[in-house]
Design a protein around this motif. Sequence first.
Motif, PDB file in Angstrom:
ATOM      1  N   ILE A 117       0.850  -1.202   0.000  1.00  0.00           N
ATOM      2  CA  ILE A 117       0.000   0.000   0.000  1.00  0.00           C
ATOM      3  C   ILE A 117       0.884   1.251   0.000  1.00  0.00           C
ATOM      4  N   GLU A 118       1.925   1.222   0.851  1.00  0.00           N
ATOM      5  CA  GLU A 118       2.850   2.374   0.912  1.00  0.00           C
ATOM      6  C   GLU A 118       3.432   2.671  -0.468  1.00  0.00           C
ATOM      7  N   ARG A 119       3.949   1.626  -1.126  1.00  0.00           N
ATOM      8  CA  ARG A 119       4.572   1.834  -2.440  1.00  0.00           C
ATOM      9  C   ARG A 119       3.544   2.252  -3.471  1.00  0.00           C
ATOM     10  N   GLY A 120       2.317   1.755  -3.319  1.00  0.00           N
ATOM     11  CA  GLY A 120       1.254   2.146  -4.242  1.00  0.00           C
ATOM     12  C   GLY A 120       0.938   3.633  -4.113  1.00  0.00           C
ATOM     13  N   ILE A 121       0.941   4.140  -2.873  1.00  0.00           N
ATOM     14  CA  ILE A 121       0.650   5.564  -2.668  1.00  0.00           C
ATOM     15  C   ILE A 121       1.794   6.408  -3.241  1.00  0.00           C
ATOM     16  N   LEU A 122       3.025   5.929  -3.077  1.00  0.00           N
ATOM     17  CA  LEU A 122       4.177   6.681  -3.593  1.00  0.00           C
ATOM     18  C   LEU A 122       4.262   6.618  -5.118  1.00  0.00           C
ATOM     19  N   HIS A 123       3.716   5.558  -5.703  1.00  0.00           N
ATOM     20  CA  HIS A 123       3.836   5.363  -7.151  1.00  0.00           C
ATOM     21  C   HIS A 123       3.083   6.451  -7.915  1.00  0.00           C
ATOM     22  N   LYS A 124       3.715   6.954  -8.964  1.00  0.00           N
ATOM     23  CA  LYS A 124       3.091   7.976  -9.809  1.00  0.00           C
ATOM     24  C   LYS A 124       2.352   7.275 -10.934  1.00  0.00           C
ATOM     25  N   GLY A 125       1.046   7.231 -10.843  1.00  0.00           N
ATOM     26  CA  GLY A 125       0.261   6.512 -11.842  1.00  0.00           C
ATOM     27  C   GLY A 125      -0.823   5.724 -11.135  1.00  0.00           C
ATOM     28  N   PHE A 126      -1.584   4.960 -11.907  1.00  0.00           N
ATOM     29  CA  PHE A 126      -2.674   4.206 -11.288  1.00  0.00           C
ATOM     30  C   PHE A 126      -2.112   2.963 -10.593  1.00  0.00           C
ATOM     31  N   SER A 127      -2.333   2.888  -9.283  1.00  0.00           N
ATOM     32  CA  SER A 127      -1.847   1.712  -8.557  1.00  0.00           C
ATOM     33  C   SER A 127      -3.037   0.984  -7.959  1.00  0.00           C
ATOM     34  N   LEU A 128      -2.992  -0.333  -8.051  1.00  0.00           N
ATOM     35  CA  LEU A 128      -4.076  -1.147  -7.508  1.00  0.00           C
ATOM     36  C   LEU A 128      -3.486  -2.247  -6.639  1.00  0.00           C
ATOM     37  N   ILE A 129      -3.969  -2.309  -5.412  1.00  0.00           N
ATOM     38  CA  ILE A 129      -3.539  -3.373  -4.502  1.00  0.00           C
ATOM     39  C   ILE A 129      -4.750  -4.250  -4.247  1.00  0.00           C
ATOM     40  N   ASP A 130      -4.706  -5.459  -4.783  1.00  0.00           N
ATOM     41  CA  ASP A 130      -5.813  -6.403  -4.641  1.00  0.00           C
ATOM     42  C   ASP A 130      -5.560  -7.207  -3.363  1.00  0.00           C
ATOM     43  N   CYS A 131      -6.325  -6.890  -2.309  1.00  0.00           N
ATOM     44  CA  CYS A 131      -6.085  -7.511  -1.005  1.00  0.00           C
ATOM     45  C   CYS A 131      -7.135  -8.581  -0.733  1.00  0.00           C
ATOM     46  N   TYR A 132      -6.686  -9.818  -0.531  1.00  0.00           N
ATOM     47  CA  TYR A 132      -7.629 -10.881  -0.184  1.00  0.00           C
ATOM     48  C   TYR A 132      -8.079 -10.683   1.258  1.00  0.00           C
ATOM     49  N   SER A 133      -9.374 -10.452   1.417  1.00  0.00           N
ATOM     50  CA  SER A 133      -9.941 -10.328   2.750  1.00  0.00           C
ATOM     51  C   SER A 133     -10.505 -11.702   3.137  1.00  0.00           C
ATOM     52  N   VAL A 134     -11.126 -11.811   4.282  1.00  0.00           N
ATOM     53  CA  VAL A 134     -11.840 -13.050   4.610  1.00  0.00           C
ATOM     54  C   VAL A 134     -13.258 -12.681   5.058  1.00  0.00           C
ATOM     55  N   CYS A 135     -14.229 -13.464   4.576  1.00  0.00           N
ATOM     56  CA  CYS A 135     -15.622 -13.278   4.982  1.00  0.00           C
ATOM     57  C   CYS A 135     -16.103 -14.578   5.597  1.00  0.00           C
ATOM     58  N   PRO A 136     -15.864 -14.773   6.894  1.00  0.00           N
ATOM     59  CA  PRO A 136     -16.295 -16.033   7.503  1.00  0.00           C
ATOM     60  C   PRO A 136     -17.815 -16.163   7.576  1.00  0.00           C
ATOM     61  N   THR A 137     -18.521 -15.033   7.597  1.00  0.00           N
ATOM     62  CA  THR A 137     -19.974 -15.072   7.786  1.00  0.00           C
ATOM     63  C   THR A 137     -20.712 -15.633   6.570  1.00  0.00           C
ATOM     64  N   TYR A 138     -20.327 -15.176   5.370  1.00  0.00           N
ATOM     65  CA  TYR A 138     -21.039 -15.653   4.186  1.00  0.00           C
ATOM     66  C   TYR A 138     -20.197 -16.569   3.319  1.00  0.00           C
ATOM     67  N   TYR A 139     -19.133 -16.033   2.709  1.00  0.00           N
ATOM     68  CA  TYR A 139     -18.342 -16.878   1.803  1.00  0.00           C
ATOM     69  C   TYR A 139     -17.781 -18.092   2.547  1.00  0.00           C
ATOM     70  N   GLY A 140     -17.256 -17.865   3.730  1.00  0.00           N
ATOM     71  CA  GLY A 140     -16.650 -18.948   4.498  1.00  0.00           C
ATOM     72  C   GLY A 140     -17.670 -19.993   4.917  1.00  0.00           C
ATOM     73  N   ARG A 141     -18.790 -19.536   5.433  1.00  0.00           N
ATOM     74  CA  ARG A 141     -19.804 -20.464   5.938  1.00  0.00           C
ATOM     75  C   ARG A 141     -20.428 -21.264   4.802  1.00  0.00           C
ATOM     76  N   LYS A 142     -20.751 -20.591   3.689  1.00  0.00           N
ATOM     77  CA  LYS A 142     -21.402 -21.292   2.579  1.00  0.00           C
ATOM     78  C   LYS A 142     -20.478 -22.309   1.926  1.00  0.00           C
ATOM     79  N   ASN A 143     -19.185 -22.080   2.029  1.00  0.00           N
ATOM     80  CA  ASN A 143     -18.237 -22.969   1.365  1.00  0.00           C
ATOM     81  C   ASN A 143     -17.454 -23.833   2.345  1.00  0.00           C
ATOM     82  N   LYS A 144     -17.934 -23.900   3.561  1.00  0.00           N
ATOM     83  CA  LYS A 144     -17.324 -24.738   4.597  1.00  0.00           C
ATOM     84  C   LYS A 144     -15.819 -24.500   4.724  1.00  0.00           C
ATOM     85  N   LYS A 145     -15.463 -23.205   4.754  1.00  0.00           N
ATOM     86  CA  LYS A 145     -14.052 -22.851   4.876  1.00  0.00           C
ATOM     87  C   LYS A 145     -13.642 -22.719   6.338  1.00  0.00           C
ATOM     88  N   GLY A 146     -14.582 -22.925   7.234  1.00  0.00           N
ATOM     89  CA  GLY A 146     -14.245 -22.848   8.653  1.00  0.00           C
ATOM     90  C   GLY A 146     -14.346 -21.430   9.181  1.00  0.00           C
TER      91      GLY A 146
END
Lengths: 283, 64
Positions: A187-216
């Motif tokens: 994120i730090e380097r993305g903010i410093l970068h001159k141009g369009f920067s995208l940081i795709d961060c994998y979050s976790v959703c235990p309530t819906y995605y996790g529960r429906k897919n038995k991810k624990g």
Amino acid sequence: MREYSDLIYKYTRVDHLPHIWCAGCGNGILTRDVAVAFERLKLEREKTVVVSGIGCSSRAAGYLDVNTIHTTHGRALAFATGIKLANPELHVVVITGDGDCAAIGGNHLIHAARRNIDLTAIVFNNNTYGMTGGQYSPTTPTGDKGTTAPYGNIDRAFDIARLAESSGASYTARGTAYHTLETIQAIERGILHKGFSLIDCYSVCPTYYGRKNKKGSAVDMLIWQRDHGVPRARYDALSPEERQGKFPVGILQQNDYPEFIEQYQRIIDGCETEQERSAFIHD
Amino acid sequence: MKRLLINPRFCKGCGICAAFCPKSALELKDGKAALKERCSCILCGLCEQRCPDYAIFLRDEVGA
């Protein structure tokens, strides 16, 4: 004595805490990562803008205590483009979700990337529409379940970082809720970068995605990230066999394509008369 | 000297802090994060890094 850390006191609206996210939601971890990146870069709060769209992820703009704007669904990048063009001195950071940026705002994403405007987009990618009850999103893996895919999702998932890269983004990175240090650095380097920067961060959703897919539980989902995400430098040293099932965490690619606002300024500077210039600048 | 503090008002009991504590110094007690014994905590701050609720953190204790 204050009941929160100095970082949280400085960068969040503490009177809005505890936040609305579920127990174990990765969005809380990623929002803290954003605050740490601001702190490390010593960004002036008056010159920092966080723009968000709609969805669980986009609630982050309500908690971060900088200049914030919570916009309409999918349009965060469009609002951010306007803010940045009106005042290029600002650090404009967009917090968006997988549905917000890759489905509803998919066109804004590819065109912001193509334009290579100096914005930082941080995607809290939880593979589902959490706020509305767990419908499948553009990043739900094939075969996984959602409220609207009870027999499994037949679509293929977008890799948002690759989508942005192929659309022309000059900086893309991968973060996760588990790999906090790598994510903060990305994120730090993305903010410093001159141009369009995208940081795709994998979050976790235990309530819906996790529960429906038995991810624990949230813990199980973070352990999955720990076991499958490999910091970029270590990933590069792996053999093709060892890379099977793993993904790199950190900077994915960076280049120096021309940046939109600089190009735009060049046109303004090239105007010969005040009348021509006034077509661009409205005070 | 730093000290580990827990805010039960913010804690939602997800258990992430306890699961990733390298010294197993944390546990869930009545659905909230709690230190088992203060002496086993090495003040590494990994719990603070991954707490989604900002409920556990290190703070410099003046004069402690």
